[in-house]
Structures are given as C-alpha cells and as structure tokens.
Write a protein that holds these residues in place. Structure first.
Motif, short mmCIF file in Angstrom:
data_model
loop_
_atom_site.label_atom_id
_atom_site.label_comp_id
_atom_site.label_asym_id
_atom_site.label_seq_id
_atom_site.Cartn_x
_atom_site.Cartn_y
_atom_site.Cartn_z
N GLU A 43 95.54 -99.26 -44.27
CA GLU A 43 95.45 -99.97 -42.99
C GLU A 43 96.12 -99.16 -41.87
O GLU A 43 95.60 -99.06 -40.76
N MET A 44 97.27 -98.58 -42.16
CA MET A 44 97.97 -97.76 -41.18
C MET A 44 97.13 -96.55 -40.77
O MET A 44 97.09 -96.17 -39.60
N ALA A 45 96.43 -95.96 -41.73
CA ALA A 45 95.60 -94.78 -41.45
C ALA A 45 94.42 -95.14 -40.57
O ALA A 45 93.96 -94.31 -39.77
N ARG A 46 93.91 -96.36 -40.68
CA ARG A 46 92.79 -96.77 -39.83
C ARG A 46 93.17 -96.75 -38.35
O ARG A 46 92.36 -96.46 -37.49
N VAL A 337 89.01 -98.32 -28.43
CA VAL A 337 88.34 -99.37 -29.20
C VAL A 337 88.33 -99.11 -30.71
O VAL A 337 88.69 -100.00 -31.49
N PRO A 338 87.90 -97.92 -31.19
CA PRO A 338 87.86 -97.73 -32.65
C PRO A 338 89.20 -97.95 -33.34
O PRO A 338 89.27 -98.55 -34.42
N ARG A 339 90.28 -97.49 -32.71
CA ARG A 339 91.61 -97.64 -33.31
C ARG A 339 92.16 -99.06 -33.14
O ARG A 339 93.09 -99.46 -33.85
N ALA A 340 91.59 -99.82 -32.20
CA ALA A 340 92.05 -101.19 -31.98
C ALA A 340 91.49 -102.17 -33.00
O ALA A 340 92.01 -103.29 -33.13
#
Length: 357
Positions: A43-46, A337-340
């Motif tokens: 999850e952190m890596a996402r 957006v992708p990282r959010a």
C-alpha cells in the motif's frame, strides 16, 4: 495546528515534508490484531513518489518504522506509533516561497495564520507528503475491515477530459477492487491509461499540471452503520476526504446528477433476495438518512491540478507588498491523481472502521 482524525479510533499525523521525519499515532487500536507488513508495504508503494513521469521525481522509500504498539507483529492495545524518515529533500528550491506565495497553494493563508513561522519547505505540514502516514493507518484499517468481509477499492475515473469506465454502482465485485489495487495506474478500462498519461505529459511539457476524479467503492458494509443530522456516513467521510491535499469536491452515488432526476428515477427500490433485503439500483451510493443501507458505498472525489507549476504566474512579494512574477522550481507532481488513489482508499477505511467500533 492539529491534524487529528476519528472518534473512538484516533489518528494523529505529524511532521513536515522536509523535516527529519513524518509519522502518525493511532489511539484506540484493539489488541491482538496480527498485521501483514507485506500488505502494508504494498500500500505504501502505491502512494510512493518517483515512479514515473506522472509523479514527482523525489524518491523516498516510505518504509514505516514502528515505535510502539506492536509486539511480534501483533498489536498490543497501546498507541500504534510509527515514523518515516525523509531522506531526499532539496529545501533550497523553496527559498523564495516564504515571501512570494504560490497561487493555488496554502502559502499565503498559512503565512497570515502563523505569522510567517510555518515551514514552507516542500509545503511543510500542508504537503501531500503527509498522506504517507495516512496510507499506513488506512492499510491497518483495511486489514481489520477485510477480516469482517469489507473490501475497499478505487480507480482513476477521469484525468482532464479522458474518462475511465464508471463502477456499476450496484454490482461491484471484490475481485475487481482487488485487481485495481494491484495496478500502478488504477483504471478499469486499460486502454484509457495511455490517453490519461498523454494528457498529463502534455501538461508537464508545457510547465503545467492536470487534475482529475477518483471514484471509490466499499463492498460488504452491513446496513445501519452511521447516524443522522451531523454524524452521517457522508459527513464523516467528507470531512476526512477534504483533509487530503487538493481534494475540492466529493459526491455520493449520483451526486449532482440528482438535480436532473425525478423521484421515481432517483429512488432505489428494494427486493428480497437470498433471505435479505437488497436494492435494485444504487443511485444513493449505499447511504440513506446518513446510514448504510447494505448496498456498496460509492462516491467520487475531485482532485485539483497541482498548484506548483513551472509556468510564470502572477503573485505578490509579501515583504515589499509589490506585485511579482513567480516561477516555481523544485520537484512536483504534474498530476497527483494516480498517487492519490490509495490515499482516498486509506481515509475511507479509517473512517469506516472508526464508525464500526
């Protein structure tokens, strides 16, 4: 300055973007919960930066270091505290922003509120970097909810004028949500990924940034969770979602499209199915009267374009009280957006777990 979320389960976030570390404390964690740190690290890596051209070039491994509340991988009931060290900072890039605030950023109101004492480097405590501890807390909450049959997932619904397929609000599979979580660029229709990336790249090359919409869904929620008036599921979720930097709007179910509907179209009819009550549609996003109705919770959050752009912008010099052009340097996301996506999921998980405790 206070950054605390929750009632029975409380999350306190601390640190600054360019400080020694960021972190969080979770109060109210039940004892005896075995945590899967492989899942937490995924999850952190996402959310982690430095992965591709849609994100900032700043690279941080975002590995959480547990300080208390865990013994042999199992929660003890004491406050669960963790830190993440900041290892890749370039504070000199932000030297001019204390006197010349970025349009669209927190710089000016924070300067006024804190008398110029706020840490401006990388946005300080207002930075999106502070969402890393939120993702940690959300990952913990996700694991507890998953054990109760509750699954949370989200996708990039829109970037610029490029749209992904929406969720079928009344028929969302756990497998779809799990598959989205495995994608570095979470879209349902894979053919839309490159179009979205092209839109972001065009903005980046022009010294600009792009915004978008994230659609989130929760399956397996029992009916009757939440309250009325000022303690609704919508109000509790919205308050937390607006704590995510750059979120400027939230809608549940059909949202603003309700304005064009008749009551006969907006209402979600009921049926008895497999011995339980189910809805035949889900325009209301799984929430009625502030309480869950057993249908999937579905909402969307709009994320504005990153305000730190390299295009010259009109601003003011707060020391000279003169107009001044600003060119922002440093490393910034051309599209957050992708990282959010995992951040929205994390906030949702934490709020729902708190509501169920």
């Amino acid at each position: 300055m206070s950054s605390v979320l929750g009632n029975k389960l409380k999350l306190s976030v601390f640190g600054e973007s360019h400080g020694a570390a960021i972190g969080c404390v979770i109060d109210g964690m039940p004892a005896g919960i075995k945590l899967d740190f492989d899942e937490i690290n995924r999850e952190m890596a996402r959310r982690a930066p430095g992965k591709d051209k849609t994100a900032t070039a700043r690279k941080e491994n975002d590995m959480p270091h547990i300080l208390s509340g865990l013994l042999n991988g199992v929660t003890t009931g004491a406050p669960l505290a963790m830190i993440i060290e900041n290892t890749n900072t370039k504070s000199g890039d932000y030297g001019n922003l204390m006197t010349v605030p970025r349009p669209g950023h927190s710089d000016y109101p924070a300067y006024v509120k804190y008398g110029g004492n706020n840490d401006i480097r990388g946005g300080g405590h207002f930075s999106g970097r502070l969402t890393a501890p939120v993702v940690f807390a959300g990952s913990v909450a996700k694991q507890i909810l998953k054990n109760q049959g509750i699954q949370i997932g989200a996708h990039i619904s829109k970037i610029g004028n490029v749209c992904d397929c929406p969720f079928d609000k009344n028929n969302i599979s756990e497998d779809m949500l799990a598959q989205l979580a495995k994608k570095s660029f979470a879209v349902i229709n894979s053919s839309k990924e490159q179009e979205m990336r092209d839109f972001v790249e065009k903005a980046r090359l022009g010294g600009d940034s792009a915004g978008g919409v994230i659609e989130c869904a929760v399956t397996g929620m029992p009916a009757g969770i939440g309250g009325n008036m000022f303690d609704t599921v919508e109000s509790r979720l919205s308050a937390a979602l607006f704590g995510v930097p750059a979120v400027k709007g939230v809608q549940f179910g059909a949202g603003f499209d309700f304005a064009e509907m008749l009551g006969s179209e907006a209402n979600d009819a009921y049926e008895v199915c497999n011995g339980g009550v189910h809805t035949l549609s889900n325009h209301n996003g799984g929430i009625l009267g502030g309480m869950t109705n057993g249908a999937p919770i579905v909402f969307s959050a709009v994320v504005k374009p990153t305000p730190s752009i390299s295009k010259p912008q009109k601003s003011v010099n707060l020391q000279k009280m003169e107009n001044e052009m600003l060119v922002v340097s440093g490393r910034h996301d051309p599209c957050i957006v992708p990282r959010a996506v995992p951040v929205i999921e994390a906030v949702t998980a934490f709020v729902l777990l708190d509501l169920m405790m």
